[in-house]
Every structure is written in structure tokens, then in C-alpha cells.
Design a protein around this motif. Structure first.
Motif, PDB file in Angstrom:
ATOM      1  N   TRP A  84       0.818  -1.211   0.000  1.00 46.99           N
ATOM      2  CA  TRP A  84       0.000   0.000   0.000  1.00 46.99           C
ATOM      3  C   TRP A  84       0.858   1.270   0.000  1.00 46.99           C
ATOM      4  CZ3 TRP A  84      -4.907  -0.258  -1.101  1.00 46.99           C
ATOM      5  CH2 TRP A  84      -5.691  -1.345  -0.697  1.00 46.99           C
ATOM      6  N   GLU A  85       2.169   1.135  -0.175  1.00 44.36           N
ATOM      7  CA  GLU A  85       3.069   2.271   0.025  1.00 44.36           C
ATOM      8  C   GLU A  85       2.702   3.477  -0.842  1.00 44.36           C
ATOM      9  OE1 GLU A  85       7.866   3.139   0.393  1.00 44.36           O
ATOM     10  OE2 GLU A  85       7.132   1.147  -0.135  1.00 44.36           O
ATOM     11  N   ALA A  86       2.422   3.253  -2.116  1.00 42.73           N
ATOM     12  CA  ALA A  86       2.109   4.377  -3.008  1.00 42.73           C
ATOM     13  C   ALA A  86       0.808   5.065  -2.601  1.00 42.73           C
ATOM     14  CB  ALA A  86       2.022   3.879  -4.450  1.00 42.73           C
ATOM     15  N   VAL A  87      -0.194   4.294  -2.241  1.00 39.07           N
ATOM     16  CA  VAL A  87      -1.479   4.855  -1.813  1.00 39.07           C
ATOM     17  C   VAL A  87      -1.317   5.634  -0.518  1.00 39.07           C
ATOM     18  CG1 VAL A  87      -3.827   4.304  -1.056  1.00 39.07           C
ATOM     19  CG2 VAL A  87      -2.800   3.047  -2.964  1.00 39.07           C
ATOM     20  N   ALA A  88      -0.618   5.042   0.451  1.00 34.21           N
ATOM     21  CA  ALA A  88      -0.425   5.681   1.760  1.00 34.21           C
ATOM     22  C   ALA A  88       0.360   6.976   1.628  1.00 34.21           C
ATOM     23  CB  ALA A  88       0.280   4.724   2.712  1.00 34.21           C
ATOM     24  N   ALA A  89       1.400   6.975   0.808  1.00 35.41           N
ATOM     25  CA  ALA A  89       2.229   8.176   0.649  1.00 35.41           C
ATOM     26  C   ALA A  89       1.419   9.337   0.086  1.00 35.41           C
ATOM     27  CB  ALA A  89       3.412   7.864  -0.263  1.00 35.41           C
ATOM     28  N   ALA A  90       0.531   9.048  -0.861  1.00 34.30           N
ATOM     29  CA  ALA A  90      -0.283  10.100  -1.459  1.00 34.30           C
ATOM     30  C   ALA A  90      -1.321  10.643  -0.483  1.00 34.30           C
ATOM     31  CB  ALA A  90      -0.965   9.579  -2.719  1.00 34.30           C
ATOM     32  N   LEU A  91      -1.928   9.760   0.314  1.00 32.62           N
ATOM     33  CA  LEU A  91      -3.007  10.179   1.210  1.00 32.62           C
ATOM     34  C   LEU A  91      -2.507  10.787   2.514  1.00 32.62           C
ATOM     35  CD1 LEU A  91      -5.467   7.194   0.695  1.00 32.62           C
ATOM     36  CD2 LEU A  91      -5.779   9.564  -0.080  1.00 32.62           C
ATOM     37  N   ALA A  92      -1.240  10.561   2.860  1.00 29.68           N
ATOM     38  CA  ALA A  92      -0.705  11.082   4.129  1.00 29.68           C
ATOM     39  C   ALA A  92      -0.716  12.604   4.162  1.00 29.68           C
ATOM     40  CB  ALA A  92       0.709  10.554   4.348  1.00 29.68           C
ATOM     41  N   ASP A  93      -0.789  13.248   3.012  1.00 30.44           N
ATOM     42  CA  ASP A  93      -0.888  14.713   2.981  1.00 30.44           C
ATOM     43  C   ASP A  93      -2.283  15.188   3.358  1.00 30.44           C
ATOM     44  OD1 ASP A  93       1.748  14.957   2.136  1.00 30.44           O
ATOM     45  OD2 ASP A  93       1.218  14.942   0.007  1.00 30.44           O
ATOM     46  N   ASP A  94      -3.258  14.274   3.331  1.00 31.78           N
ATOM     47  CA  ASP A  94      -4.655  14.645   3.570  1.00 31.78           C
ATOM     48  C   ASP A  94      -5.134  14.313   4.976  1.00 31.78           C
ATOM     49  OD1 ASP A  94      -5.345  15.375   0.701  1.00 31.78           O
ATOM     50  OD2 ASP A  94      -4.715  13.313   0.433  1.00 31.78           O
ATOM     51  N   THR A  95      -4.668  13.190   5.515  1.00 31.55           N
ATOM     52  CA  THR A  95      -5.218  12.714   6.786  1.00 31.55           C
ATOM     53  C   THR A  95      -4.331  11.607   7.350  1.00 31.55           C
ATOM     54  OG1 THR A  95      -7.291  11.982   7.815  1.00 31.55           O
ATOM     55  CG2 THR A  95      -6.665  10.898   5.755  1.00 31.55           C
ATOM     56  N   THR A  96      -4.747  11.007   8.455  1.00 34.53           N
ATOM     57  CA  THR A  96      -4.020   9.877   9.031  1.00 34.53           C
ATOM     58  C   THR A  96      -4.266   8.629   8.192  1.00 34.53           C
ATOM     59  OG1 THR A  96      -4.242  10.776  11.266  1.00 34.53           O
ATOM     60  CG2 THR A  96      -3.729   8.432  11.090  1.00 34.53           C
ATOM     61  N   PRO A 136     -13.952   8.899  12.577  1.00 34.32           N
ATOM     62  CA  PRO A 136     -14.280   7.562  12.094  1.00 34.32           C
ATOM     63  C   PRO A 136     -13.218   7.051  11.123  1.00 34.32           C
ATOM     64  CG  PRO A 136     -15.522   9.165  10.868  1.00 34.32           C
ATOM     65  CD  PRO A 136     -14.766   9.931  11.908  1.00 34.32           C
ATOM     66  N   TYR A 137     -13.413   5.839  10.626  1.00 35.20           N
ATOM     67  CA  TYR A 137     -12.462   5.217   9.724  1.00 35.20           C
ATOM     68  C   TYR A 137     -13.057   5.088   8.314  1.00 35.20           C
ATOM     69  CZ  TYR A 137     -10.934   3.534  14.341  1.00 35.20           C
ATOM     70  OH  TYR A 137     -10.569   3.442  15.658  1.00 35.20           O
ATOM     71  N   ILE A 138     -12.215   5.317   7.321  1.00 35.83           N
ATOM     72  CA  ILE A 138     -12.557   4.959   5.945  1.00 35.83           C
ATOM     73  C   ILE A 138     -11.734   3.725   5.623  1.00 35.83           C
ATOM     74  CG2 ILE A 138     -12.369   5.631   3.522  1.00 35.83           C
ATOM     75  CD1 ILE A 138     -12.891   8.506   4.378  1.00 35.83           C
ATOM     76  N   LEU A 139     -12.406   2.613   5.414  1.00 33.64           N
ATOM     77  CA  LEU A 139     -11.732   1.338   5.213  1.00 33.64           C
ATOM     78  C   LEU A 139     -11.541   1.064   3.726  1.00 33.64           C
ATOM     79  CD1 LEU A 139     -13.767  -0.805   7.774  1.00 33.64           C
ATOM     80  CD2 LEU A 139     -11.525   0.231   8.123  1.00 33.64           C
ATOM     81  N   GLN A 326     -10.652   7.976  -5.153  1.00 31.94           N
ATOM     82  CA  GLN A 326     -11.901   7.558  -4.515  1.00 31.94           C
ATOM     83  C   GLN A 326     -11.889   7.828  -3.022  1.00 31.94           C
ATOM     84  OE1 GLN A 326     -14.568   6.712  -6.433  1.00 31.94           O
ATOM     85  NE2 GLN A 326     -13.074   7.311  -7.998  1.00 31.94           N
ATOM     86  N   VAL A 327     -10.744   7.610  -2.384  1.00 33.14           N
ATOM     87  CA  VAL A 327     -10.647   7.891  -0.949  1.00 33.14           C
ATOM     88  C   VAL A 327     -10.798   9.388  -0.704  1.00 33.14           C
ATOM     89  CG1 VAL A 327      -9.134   7.846   1.062  1.00 33.14           C
ATOM     90  CG2 VAL A 327      -9.243   5.857  -0.453  1.00 33.14           C
ATOM     91  N   ARG A 328     -10.163  10.196  -1.523  1.00 36.64           N
ATOM     92  CA  ARG A 328     -10.269  11.651  -1.341  1.00 36.64           C
ATOM     93  C   ARG A 328     -11.701  12.131  -1.518  1.00 36.64           C
ATOM     94  NH1 ARG A 328      -4.603  13.318  -4.353  1.00 36.64           N
ATOM     95  NH2 ARG A 328      -3.331  13.339  -2.444  1.00 36.64           N
ATOM     96  N   GLU A 329     -12.429  11.491  -2.409  1.00 35.51           N
ATOM     97  CA  GLU A 329     -13.836  11.867  -2.571  1.00 35.51           C
ATOM     98  C   GLU A 329     -14.613  11.592  -1.285  1.00 35.51           C
ATOM     99  OE1 GLU A 329     -18.031  10.933  -3.815  1.00 35.51           O
ATOM    100  OE2 GLU A 329     -16.603   9.407  -4.442  1.00 35.51           O
ATOM    101  N   LEU A 330     -14.343  10.444  -0.652  1.00 31.83           N
ATOM    102  CA  LEU A 330     -15.029  10.120   0.595  1.00 31.83           C
ATOM    103  C   LEU A 330     -14.571  11.032   1.728  1.00 31.83           C
ATOM    104  CD1 LEU A 330     -15.344   6.222   0.666  1.00 31.83           C
ATOM    105  CD2 LEU A 330     -16.766   7.948  -0.433  1.00 31.83           C
ATOM    106  N   LEU A 331     -13.296  11.409   1.729  1.00 35.62           N
ATOM    107  CA  LEU A 331     -12.810  12.359   2.738  1.00 35.62           C
ATOM    108  C   LEU A 331     -13.546  13.688   2.587  1.00 35.62           C
ATOM    109  CD1 LEU A 331      -8.954  11.721   2.620  1.00 35.62           C
ATOM    110  CD2 LEU A 331     -10.466  11.257   4.561  1.00 35.62           C
TER     111      LEU A 331
END
Length: 348
Positions: A84-96, A136-139, A326-331
Motif C-alpha cells: 500500500w506504500e504508493a497509496v499511503a504516501a499520497a493520502l498522508a498529505d490529507d489525513t491519518t 471515524p475510519y474509511i476502510l 476515490q478515498v479523497r472523494e469520501l474524505l
């Protein structure tokens, strides 16, 4: 006169004994070399996260970013946090962002309990509580991990703000394909001891370009051989698959109300021939899988299907950007909902 006869009879036995001894010596030497290479490779890949005690054993948890909601990344069968490294690195700028290795794989310690979805969900929930991950969590669940994500949402509905199911395994897939591949196919049909021996003796490392093709991306194979494929890895992977049946049954007819659900389906079919499956059967299996992705649209009144046109099953490695979108849309939906709730509270 009998001595020559006895000698002739003993020669095949002596030859067989000699060959067996040579095989044992070669395998022993190969195993020693593989162990040394794996240890050296493991040292070259230091553990990026921390071990969190979830009840007698530690889960390797990697946390990045700040704020909430927390995005929780659940890997597929045989996959781990590093995928998940590429996904996590991109989303870490947005949230935990939390990614982790399930018990018995990669850096996580083996558990003393069966690898049921109940146990896996309980361990993840404990790890999230202990790390203080903001609710809450986005799974986000890939493949088999999609079933675990859905089970988490079933057990802890108040903690979940959305689901992203990444080419996730539908709950009816095994039942609908049983007549087509009754004995399983590819690695799923292999007894656990075969890949375990191949790994222990170094054969898997030597033949990685063939044996791991389509299973592990080329850039991740060194880490797979040195870290991911721990001594308990293959047995754990098989046990998770063997014990998923009751969870599939529990998830049939799941109704998540208006919970935002985004379904990402692969755009490129699996290479069924590599798993020993003929073209006609492979086409049927692909149709069933794709139909299963679309059936999951009934999970929620706020569901949407997105196709990863340039990706096969390994979407997190092949097209991580579509997951991030898709995760950013839910965020964004969660942020808007919070703001609306705060505005309504002030007006009251």
C-alpha cells in the motif's frame, strides 16, 4: 560363489543411499544459503512501523499523516503493508493513514488463535484504538481484504465513515465458481508445504521471475522473499482462505444503508492460463468476478462503480491513483457532513 551376487544386489542400494545423502546435503546447503540471504535482506529492509500488542502478539502498524478520518488499508490474501506504500504516501498529505501486516505475515508476530475474520477484525480494532487513530475510519480493502473491511463495518458501524472495495472478493465468488475449479487453481490448489519448502530451500528465490510472476510485482519481489514470506506466511495465508466461509455467509444480503461505498473493479482480466486454466473456463471465471463487483453496488444507497482500466487484480501497485481519488472523494464527503452538522448545531 555367493559373494558376487550379494555385491551386485548391494550396489543399487548403495547408489540410492549415496544419492539420498547428496540430496540432503544439497538441500541443507541451499537452506543455509537461503536463510543467510533472507536475514541479510531483512536487515536491509528495516521495519518501517511499530509492533502494537493486540493480545499476546504484536501487529506491525505503519502510521502516517495527521487528523481524521483515518484511512485504514486492508491488504488482500498474501499481501502486506508494503503493498500500500504508493497509496499511503499520497493520502498522508490529507489525513491519518494506517496500513499493517496481519498476524503471521511479514513483520507481524504469529497469533495463537485461528485466522478467522472475527479474530482479524478484533485485532485491527484493538490496534486502531491503541494507536489513537482518529475516528471515524474509511476502510480500503483489496481482494480478500474487502471481506474483512465489510466485516469490520458490520461489527463496528458507528466507527466507519465509508468503504472503498478494491477489486474485492465478492461473498459469492467461491460458491459460484466451485463447479468450474472444484479443486482450486494455481497457488490456491497447492498444499502449504510446497511453497514453504520452495522458500526454505531457495528455489523460490532462484525461480522468482517465473514462480512469482503475476503474484508479486517485480519491484516488490526482493522484499517479499526477505520479509513478507516469514516462516508462518504460507500457512497463515492458507488458513485465512480456509476460514473465510462463515464470514461470506454472514455478509450475504449486507445492507450498509447510506454509507458511502466505492467499488473499484479491475479493467484487465486475470492471466488464467498461468494458473493452468483453459481459455473458456477463464472467460467464465472473469465474467463471474466482474458480475460480482457490480452486485456489490447493492450494499449501499450511496454506492458507485469505478473501473481501473489500466490494471489487473493488483490495483494498489498498478493503478494506485484511482484508489487515492476515490478515498479523497469520501474524505471530502465526510468533511462536508461534519461542517453541515456543526452549522446545524450552532443554529440550534
Amino acid at each position: 560363489m555367493t559373494t558376487p551376487v550379494l555385491t551386485k544386489r548391494r550396489r543399487p542400494r548403495r547408489l540410492l543411499t549415496t544419492l539420498l545423502v547428496l540430496v540432503v546435503v544439497v538441500l541443507g546447503a541451499s537452506a543455509t544459503i537461503e536463510h543467510s540471504q533472507a536475514m541479510a535482506g531483512r536487515a536491509a529492509h528495516p521495519m518501517p512501523g511499530e509492533l502494537v500488542d493486540v493480545g499476546g502478539h504484536g501487529l506491525h502498524v505503519v502510521r502516517a499523516g495527521e487528523g481524521g478520518p483515518t484511512v485504514v488499508l486492508e491488504a488482500g490474501s498474501g499481501e502486506v503493508a508494503s503493498g500500500w506504500e504508493a497509496v499511503a504516501a499520497a493520502l498522508a498529505d490529507d489525513t491519518t493513514v494506517i496500513r499493517y501486516d496481519r498476524a503471521g505475515t511479514a513483520w507481524s508476530e504469529p497469533a495463537g488463535t485461528p485466522r478467522t475474520a472475527d479474530a482479524i477484525v478484533a485485532e485491527l480494532h484493538t490496534a486502531l484504538e491503541k494507536t489513537g487513530a482518529p475516528k471515524p475510519y474509511i476502510l480500503v480493502g483489496h481482494s480478500l481484504g474487502g471481506l474483512y473491511a465489510r466485516e469490520f463495518a458490520r461489527q463496528h458501524p458507528d466507527d466507519v465513515a465509508g468503504l472503498v472495495l478494491v477489486d474485492a472478493r465478492p461473498e459469492d465468488d467461491a460458491r459460484r465458481t466451485a463447479d468450474l475449479v472444484p479443486g482450486g487453481a494455481g497457488t490456491a490448489a497447492l498444499p502449504t508445504w510446497i511453497p514453504t519448502i520452495l522458500k526454505a530451500t531457495g528455489v523460490l528465490r532462484l525461480g522468482q521471475s517465473v514462480l512469482l510472476d503475476g503474484l508479486v510485482p517485480a519491484g516488490q519481489r526482493r522484499e517479499f522473499l526477505d520479509v513478507t514470506a516469514s516462516p508462518t506466511y504460507f500457512a497463515t495465508q492458507r488458513e485465512e482462505a480456509d476460514l473465510i466461509g462463515p464470514t461470506e455467509e454472514a455478509l450475504r444480503g449486507q445492507d450498509l444503508g447510506a454509507l458511502p461505498v466505492r467499488i473499484i473493479a479491475r479493467g484487465l482480466p486475470q492471466d488464467y492460463a498461468a494458473a493452468g486454466i483453459d481459455d473458456a473456463t477463464g472467460q467464465q471465471l472473469e465474467r463471474i468476478w466482474q458480475d460480482g463487483q457490480r452486485r456489490m453496488l447493492t450494499l449501499s444507497t450511496d454506492s458507485r462503480l469505478v473501473v481501473a482500466e489500466r490494471s489487473g487484480h493488483l490495483v494498489p501497485a498498478e493503478q494506485p491513483d484511482i484508489i487515492v481519488d476515490q478515498v479523497r472523494e469520501l474524505l471530502g464527503k465526510e468533511t462536508t457532513m461534519r461542517e453541515n452538522s456543526a452549522t446545524a448545531a450552532r443554529r440550534r
